[in-house]
Design a protein around this motif. Structure first.
Motif, PDB file in Angstrom:
ATOM      1  N   PHE A 133      95.204 109.065  94.737  1.00 51.05           N
ATOM      2  CA  PHE A 133      95.022 110.700  94.187  1.00 51.05           C
ATOM      3  C   PHE A 133      93.704 110.219  93.109  1.00 51.05           C
ATOM      4  O   PHE A 133      93.080 111.203  92.958  1.00 51.05           O
ATOM      5  CB  PHE A 133      96.392 110.634  93.435  1.00 51.05           C
ATOM      6  N   LEU A 134      93.849 109.150  92.471  1.00 45.62           N
ATOM      7  CA  LEU A 134      92.659 109.075  91.588  1.00 45.62           C
ATOM      8  C   LEU A 134      91.277 109.249  92.187  1.00 45.62           C
ATOM      9  O   LEU A 134      90.404 109.951  91.745  1.00 45.62           O
ATOM     10  CB  LEU A 134      92.780 107.698  90.674  1.00 45.62           C
ATOM     11  N   GLN A 135      91.114 108.738  93.533  1.00 39.47           N
ATOM     12  CA  GLN A 135      89.990 108.749  94.112  1.00 39.47           C
ATOM     13  C   GLN A 135      89.773 110.369  94.526  1.00 39.47           C
ATOM     14  O   GLN A 135      88.697 110.961  94.582  1.00 39.47           O
ATOM     15  CB  GLN A 135      89.949 107.878  95.304  1.00 39.47           C
ATOM     16  N   GLU A 136      90.962 111.047  95.151  1.00 40.13           N
ATOM     17  CA  GLU A 136      90.692 112.373  95.681  1.00 40.13           C
ATOM     18  C   GLU A 136      90.351 113.312  94.319  1.00 40.13           C
ATOM     19  O   GLU A 136      89.617 114.078  94.699  1.00 40.13           O
ATOM     20  CB  GLU A 136      92.037 113.007  96.145  1.00 40.13           C
ATOM     21  N   TRP A 137      90.902 112.925  93.560  1.00 45.49           N
ATOM     22  CA  TRP A 137      90.481 113.923  92.048  1.00 45.49           C
ATOM     23  C   TRP A 137      89.190 113.421  91.157  1.00 45.49           C
ATOM     24  O   TRP A 137      88.758 114.136  90.338  1.00 45.49           O
ATOM     25  CB  TRP A 137      91.803 113.771  91.110  1.00 45.49           C
ATOM     26  N   LYS A 138      88.823 112.265  91.965  1.00 44.87           N
ATOM     27  CA  LYS A 138      87.378 111.859  91.296  1.00 44.87           C
ATOM     28  C   LYS A 138      87.642 111.477  89.777  1.00 44.87           C
ATOM     29  O   LYS A 138      86.716 111.843  88.936  1.00 44.87           O
ATOM     30  CB  LYS A 138      86.224 112.753  91.599  1.00 44.87           C
ATOM     31  N   VAL A 139      88.395 110.919  89.466  1.00 45.19           N
ATOM     32  CA  VAL A 139      89.018 110.798  88.081  1.00 45.19           C
ATOM     33  C   VAL A 139      88.354 109.257  87.618  1.00 45.19           C
ATOM     34  O   VAL A 139      89.184 108.163  88.173  1.00 45.19           O
ATOM     35  CB  VAL A 139      90.484 110.538  87.603  1.00 45.19           C
ATOM     36  N   ARG A 140      87.576 109.002  86.951  1.00 42.75           N
ATOM     37  CA  ARG A 140      87.066 107.937  86.158  1.00 42.75           C
ATOM     38  C   ARG A 140      88.163 107.234  85.363  1.00 42.75           C
ATOM     39  O   ARG A 140      88.838 107.849  84.547  1.00 42.75           O
ATOM     40  CB  ARG A 140      85.583 107.966  85.653  1.00 42.75           C
ATOM     41  N   CYS A 141      88.334 105.901  85.330  1.00 40.58           N
ATOM     42  CA  CYS A 141      89.262 105.160  84.551  1.00 40.58           C
ATOM     43  C   CYS A 141      88.789 104.481  83.503  1.00 40.58           C
ATOM     44  O   CYS A 141      89.412 103.633  82.991  1.00 40.58           O
ATOM     45  CB  CYS A 141      90.116 104.573  85.238  1.00 40.58           C
TER      46      CYS A 141
END
Length: 305
Positions: free
Chosen positions: A87-95
């Motif tokens: 999901f984080l990759q799909e949403w392109k969310v940097r951590c």
């Protein structure tokens, strides 16, 4: 069994918790936080996706709000991490706003841990399951803490500094066979005269594990080989996991042939009421979600297979 079960366990009360009907597991208790919600999942695949989505959603929400996020992380359950990554990759969310604190690690009696590249180390498992697969979006290495002899005692100050800076603390957890959170075992309660002093404990190095915890891990992580399971671990304590602004819990302990190991742990967590001899009983007093396999609700009755 008086020298085996923790002395503060009320076995009749534990049994009463497990005797409820499966349909009543969602019935709210007056001591639950208004923001606490148990969430049933139909199967392991659904459990992994739903739990992974919740983790990713909270990471995204914190980023959208411009806040730092301190996450206390478990190694077990684990299947949710691949979906959190997805999901984080799909949403392109940097951590790069996330600070990770692994809640525990195998150790010896002095708190010394396995090398980080040992396949049996929790640090190795965490990097393989979550940090490395995130690729360029991942949590910076200097924002990852693991429960080593050197780093674990610094968790409380690090988290306090983050919260002072506006960060939110979320605790992701599983529930142990003996109702532990991380490796904070029930028999530790005997060392404290009251709940207040128990709740102040932030961590423990080289904690002595309960025999049922050792056997739980023999079943779930060591393919039945009890002799391979360490008897000590470094762990956070209630002084950290009860500070959570929000919790994300998971219970997926089914075995097959209709058998399971975690139904009692789930029911007692939800019904016993806050008690330091049952560490997980405090978790419903905090806002957040506890995802569980519906099968764990039972009915919990004897069955010969």
């Amino acid at each position: 069994m008086e020298s085996f079960f923790p002395e503060g366990w009320d076995l009749a009360r534990i049994d009463e918790c497990c005797a409820n009907s499966a349909e009543s597991i969602l019935d709210r208790q007056d001591w639950w936080s208004p923001g606490f919600l148990p969430v049933p999942c139909e199967d392991t695949a659904s459990f992994d996706v739903m739990l992974g989505h919740e983790i990713a959603l909270q990471i995204k929400r914190a980023r959208d709000e411009g806040r730092k996020l301190a996450l206390i992380l478990p190694v077990g359950p684990m299947g949710m991490y691949r979906w959190a990554v997805y999901f984080l990759q799909e949403w392109k969310v940097r951590c790069d706003h996330v600070y990770g604190f692994n809640m525990d690690e195998w150790s010896d009696g002095e708190g010394n841990t396995l090398p980080s590249d040992d396949p049996g180390a929790f640090q190795f498992a965490m990097e393989q399951a979550f940090y490395d697969p995130l690729g360029s979006l991942t949590v910076p290495k200097d924002q990852r803490c693991f429960a080593t002899k050197e780093l674990l005692p610094t968790y409380a100050d690090r988290i306090a500094a983050l919260k002072k800076d506006g960060a939110e603390l979320q605790v992701i957890f599983g529930i142990g066979r003996v109702f532990h959170i991380a490796f904070w075992e029930p028999h530790f309660a005997a060392e404290f005269s009251d709940d207040t002093s128990w709740k102040e404990q932030t961590h423990r190095l080289g904690a002595k594990l309960h025999p049922l915890t050792i056997e739980q891990n023999a079943i779930t992580s060591f393919k039945s080989r009890t002799t391979l399971v360490p008897t000590r671990a470094n762990t956070i304590g209630p002084g950290l996991f009860l500070q959570a602004d929000r919790i994300i819990g998971g219970a997926d302990g089914v075995l097959g042939r209709g058998m399971q190991w975690q139904g009692m742990s789930l029911w007692v967590t939800l019904r016993y009421g806050p008690n330091r001899w049952i560490p997980s009983s405090f978790m419903p007093t905090l806002p957040g979600k506890l995802f569980f396999l519906r099968e764990l609700a039972g009915p919990l009755v004897a069955e010969c297979n």
